[in-house]
Design an enzyme around this catalytic site. Structure first.
Site, PDB file in Angstrom:
ATOM      1  N   HIS A 115    -102.277  22.803 -40.417  1.00  0.00           N
ATOM      2  CA  HIS A 115    -102.623  23.889 -41.330  1.00  0.00           C
ATOM      3  C   HIS A 115    -102.589  23.519 -42.808  1.00  0.00           C
ATOM      4  CE1 HIS A 115     -98.124  25.335 -41.352  1.00  0.00           C
ATOM      5  NE2 HIS A 115     -98.223  24.025 -41.442  1.00  0.00           N
ATOM      6  N   HIS A 116    -102.218  22.289 -43.156  1.00  0.00           N
ATOM      7  CA  HIS A 116    -102.189  21.906 -44.572  1.00  0.00           C
ATOM      8  C   HIS A 116    -103.464  21.189 -45.040  1.00  0.00           C
ATOM      9  CE1 HIS A 116     -98.077  23.147 -44.805  1.00  0.00           C
ATOM     10  NE2 HIS A 116     -97.626  22.196 -44.011  1.00  0.00           N
ATOM     11  N   ALA A 117    -104.300  20.732 -44.112  1.00  0.00           N
ATOM     12  CA  ALA A 117    -105.497  19.984 -44.509  1.00  0.00           C
ATOM     13  C   ALA A 117    -106.442  20.883 -45.304  1.00  0.00           C
ATOM     14  CB  ALA A 117    -106.198  19.428 -43.277  1.00  0.00           C
ATOM     15  N   ASP A 156    -101.275  26.879 -45.960  1.00  0.00           N
ATOM     16  CA  ASP A 156    -102.080  26.921 -47.181  1.00  0.00           C
ATOM     17  C   ASP A 156    -103.511  26.453 -46.968  1.00  0.00           C
ATOM     18  OD1 ASP A 156    -100.883  24.353 -46.734  1.00  0.00           O
ATOM     19  OD2 ASP A 156    -101.328  23.770 -48.798  1.00  0.00           O
TER      20      ASP A 156
END
Length: 297
Positions: A115-117, A156
């Site tokens: 989920h941070h890519a 994010d």
């Protein structure tokens, strides 16, 4: 039987100087072999699906294993050819888990939750954002998706990559003071103080998620089931017990079942010195969800 999506390329050798626990997915696979599960193998994700979410130049850097050093530093490891193959197949695995959930009620991708890519770079042990890639492709197929992210870190990248999309909503409940320092804006963010325990966490989860579920009325929940809110997690700042994690999964399952919503789960974060203990946490999460769906009336 629980539908489990797995690919041999999910188990990649550790790149040089990596602090990520690369054996976790192999241990998850091994533990699941002792359970009553149904295995499915995804195809490599079409490049067009990746480019619908990520910048084409970054997609090419990853697939050709020539990611610049500054981006590798943000990711947290080198993108070797083996890592590139793994990164390409995982988003297709999350999409396949979603399609299986639409047929069967529940399915698991035994990797994913990256989920941070972001659009032009990876970050925080994430190369491609499988949640965003799967949700955007599902949207093209007419499926409204709510991404429910219970990892201890804010989702994010997922929020940024799907912002403004009319048929995708994002929910993130996370430790406020944890990574990333700069948060994105999800459809609904629920930041939590350090050391929050089981009862307060579960109450906050239910009271904030239910209105979004009912207002958005998705066709599918795509669940980032990170187990790093656990009190003993190396990178967590919350204080859930193992029992609290299981109660979280039963709560998520109940909310989905009450609304006749299919749910597809991804692995997400979980960190510690004992890789088998971490893998066990993930497998308990999968089995708890699966048992809840199997028991539905």
């Amino acid at each position: 039987m629980i539908a489990i999506v797995h690919h041999p390329d999910y188990v990649a050798p550790a790149p040089p100087r990596s602090t990520y626990q690369w054996n976790k997915n192999g241990l998850i696979r091994d533990l699941l072999r002792a359970e009553n599960v149904d295995w499915f193998t995804p195809e490599p994700t079409p490049v067009a699906w990746l480019e619908a979410v990520h910048d084409p130049a970054y997609v090419a850097e990853v697939l050709e294993a020539r990611v610049p050093p500054e981006k590798e530093r943000r990711i947290g490891f080198a993108v070797t050819p083996q890592v590139a193959r793994r990164s390409r197949v995982v988003p297709g695995g999350t999409w396949l888990a979603a399609r299986l959930a639409l047929e069967r009620g529940f399915a698991v991708n035994s990797a994913g939750g990256s989920h941070h890519a972001l659009a032009d770079t990876g970050a925080g042990f994430c190369v491609f954002n499988d949640l965003a890639v799967a949700a955007v492709q599902l949207a093209a197929e007419g499926i409204r998706t709510l991404i429910v992210d219970c990892d201890v870190h804010q989702g994010d990248g997922t929020a940024a990559l799907t912002a403004g999309h009319p048929t995708i909503a994002t929910y993130s409940i996370h430790a406020e003071k944890n990574f990333p320092v700069r948060k994105a804006r999800s459809t609904l963010d629920v930041p939590l103080p350090d050391k929050m325990g089981d009862a307060a966490y579960l109450e906050r989860l239910e009271t904030t998620l239910v209105p979004l579920l009912d207002d958005f009325a998705p066709d599918l929940i795509l669940y980032q089931s990170g187990v790093d809110p656990y009190e003993g997690d190396r990178l967590g700042r919350l204080a859930l017990t193992l029992g609290g994690l299981e109660r979280r999964e039963r709560l998520i399952a109940r909310l989905a079942i009450e609304r006749a919503l299919p749910l597809a789960s991804t692995v997400g974060g979980g960190y510690g010195a004992d890789a088998m203990e971490v893998a066990g946490r993930h497998v308990r999460s999968m089995l708890t969800l699966g048992q809840a769906f199997a028991a539905r009336g």
